[in-house]
Design a protein around this motif. Structure first.
Motif, PDB file in Angstrom:
ATOM      1  N   ILE A   1       0.852  -1.179   0.000  1.00  0.00           N
ATOM      2  CA  ILE A   1       0.000   0.000   0.000  1.00  0.00           C
ATOM      3  C   ILE A   1       0.891   1.234   0.000  1.00  0.00           C
ATOM      4  CG2 ILE A   1      -1.734   1.303   1.273  1.00  0.00           C
ATOM      5  CD1 ILE A   1      -2.649  -1.372   2.518  1.00  0.00           C
ATOM      6  N   ALA A   2       0.722   2.065  -1.033  1.00  0.00           N
ATOM      7  CA  ALA A   2       1.507   3.298  -1.113  1.00  0.00           C
ATOM      8  C   ALA A   2       0.852   4.417  -0.311  1.00  0.00           C
ATOM      9  CB  ALA A   2       1.671   3.712  -2.569  1.00  0.00           C
ATOM     10  N   SER A   3      -0.480   4.528  -0.459  1.00  0.00           N
ATOM     11  CA  SER A   3      -1.184   5.585   0.273  1.00  0.00           C
ATOM     12  C   SER A   3      -2.662   5.218   0.408  1.00  0.00           C
ATOM     13  CB  SER A   3      -1.051   6.931  -0.440  1.00  0.00           C
ATOM     14  OG  SER A   3      -1.694   6.881  -1.698  1.00  0.00           O
ATOM     15  N   LEU A  39      -7.188  -2.537   9.059  1.00  0.00           N
ATOM     16  CA  LEU A  39      -6.565  -3.241   7.940  1.00  0.00           C
ATOM     17  C   LEU A  39      -5.569  -4.291   8.426  1.00  0.00           C
ATOM     18  CD1 LEU A  39      -6.021  -0.307   5.427  1.00  0.00           C
ATOM     19  CD2 LEU A  39      -7.589  -2.253   5.175  1.00  0.00           C
ATOM     20  N   ILE A  40      -4.901  -4.028   9.514  1.00  0.00           N
ATOM     21  CA  ILE A  40      -3.899  -4.966  10.026  1.00  0.00           C
ATOM     22  C   ILE A  40      -4.510  -6.032  10.926  1.00  0.00           C
ATOM     23  CG2 ILE A  40      -1.874  -5.153  11.549  1.00  0.00           C
ATOM     24  CD1 ILE A  40      -0.955  -2.459  10.293  1.00  0.00           C
ATOM     25  N   ASP A  55      -0.032   1.526  20.537  1.00  0.00           N
ATOM     26  CA  ASP A  55       1.425   1.400  20.597  1.00  0.00           C
ATOM     27  C   ASP A  55       1.850   0.203  19.745  1.00  0.00           C
ATOM     28  OD1 ASP A  55       4.055   1.865  21.271  1.00  0.00           O
ATOM     29  OD2 ASP A  55       3.935   0.810  23.184  1.00  0.00           O
ATOM     30  N   ASP A  56       1.592   0.289  18.462  1.00  0.00           N
ATOM     31  CA  ASP A  56       1.819  -0.796  17.516  1.00  0.00           C
ATOM     32  C   ASP A  56       2.565  -0.219  16.317  1.00  0.00           C
ATOM     33  OD1 ASP A  56       1.418  -2.547  15.253  1.00  0.00           O
ATOM     34  OD2 ASP A  56      -0.235  -3.504  16.336  1.00  0.00           O
ATOM     35  N   ASP A  57       3.805  -0.630  16.143  1.00  0.00           N
ATOM     36  CA  ASP A  57       4.637  -0.055  15.081  1.00  0.00           C
ATOM     37  C   ASP A  57       4.089  -0.303  13.686  1.00  0.00           C
ATOM     38  OD1 ASP A  57       6.414   1.014  16.915  1.00  0.00           O
ATOM     39  OD2 ASP A  57       7.750  -0.729  16.869  1.00  0.00           O
ATOM     40  N   ARG A  58       3.480  -1.461  13.448  1.00  0.00           N
ATOM     41  CA  ARG A  58       2.920  -1.744  12.118  1.00  0.00           C
ATOM     42  C   ARG A  58       1.738  -0.831  11.834  1.00  0.00           C
ATOM     43  NH1 ARG A  58       1.330  -7.535  10.996  1.00  0.00           N
ATOM     44  NH2 ARG A  58       0.096  -7.168  12.842  1.00  0.00           N
ATOM     45  N   VAL A  59       0.882  -0.626  12.822  1.00  0.00           N
ATOM     46  CA  VAL A  59      -0.268   0.262  12.651  1.00  0.00           C
ATOM     47  C   VAL A  59       0.216   1.690  12.454  1.00  0.00           C
ATOM     48  CG1 VAL A  59      -2.339   1.187  13.762  1.00  0.00           C
ATOM     49  CG2 VAL A  59      -1.816  -1.253  13.959  1.00  0.00           C
TER      50      VAL A  59
END
Length: 162
Positions: A1-3, A39-40, A55-59
């Motif tokens: 996903i770019a944007s 989405l995650i 506190d989720d780096d992927r999100v």
């Protein structure tokens, strides 16, 4: 996903924050956070609106690729009670995916299924009264119209966590 572009009505836009959450309260108003989380991880449980949730780096990384704004189709809508939204995802190869929702799940036009209502109820009630009591309470309330007495209700409401 770019944007990802999130387009909403002026009413929804005025109530949202255009930042990544820094507190539990702010997590409830950050459209970019809620979309990235969904989405995650899928549908947002109550725990999504806690420090552990945001506190989720992927999100956080996906939320940085999101932008919010007033959608051209919805710009003349005023007032609350009708909050359509459009999500446009642009992939790195330039492909675009789009979804428009005119009536959110849980609205009169798009009611939740009995199972979704149960899941949501248990997600909320379990925090206050524990899983076992929450499940019994849901079953009682689902049959409220056929109950002869409310005597069994009061102890469930007074129960501490299981």
């Amino acid at each position: 996903i770019a944007s990802i572009r999130i387009g909403v009505s002026p009413h929804a836009h005025d109530r949202a924050i255009d930042a990544y959450p820094w507190s539990e309260d702010s997590s409830r108003f950050s459209l970019r956070y809620m979309l990235a989380y969904a989405l995650i991880h899928g549908a947002l449980p109550l725990t999504a609106f806690t420090e552990e949730g945001y506190d989720d780096d992927r999100v956080r990384a996906l939320a940085q690729r999101c932008e919010t704004g007033i959608d051209d189709e919805f710009k003349s809508l005023t007032g609350s009670g009708y909050s359509p939204g459009r999500v446009t995802m642009t992939m790195v190869d330039g492909t675009q995916l789009e979804k428009v929702v005119y009536s959110p799940t849980g609205a009169r036009k798009t009611p939740m299924s009995a199972e979704k209502v149960r899941e949501k109820f248990l997600s909320c009630a379990t925090r206050a009264i524990g899983e076992g009591t929450a499940s019994r309470l849901h079953e009682f309330l689902a049959r409220l119209g056929t109950q002869d007495s409310l005597d069994d209700l009061w102890p469930m409401l007074a129960d501490s966590k299981d």
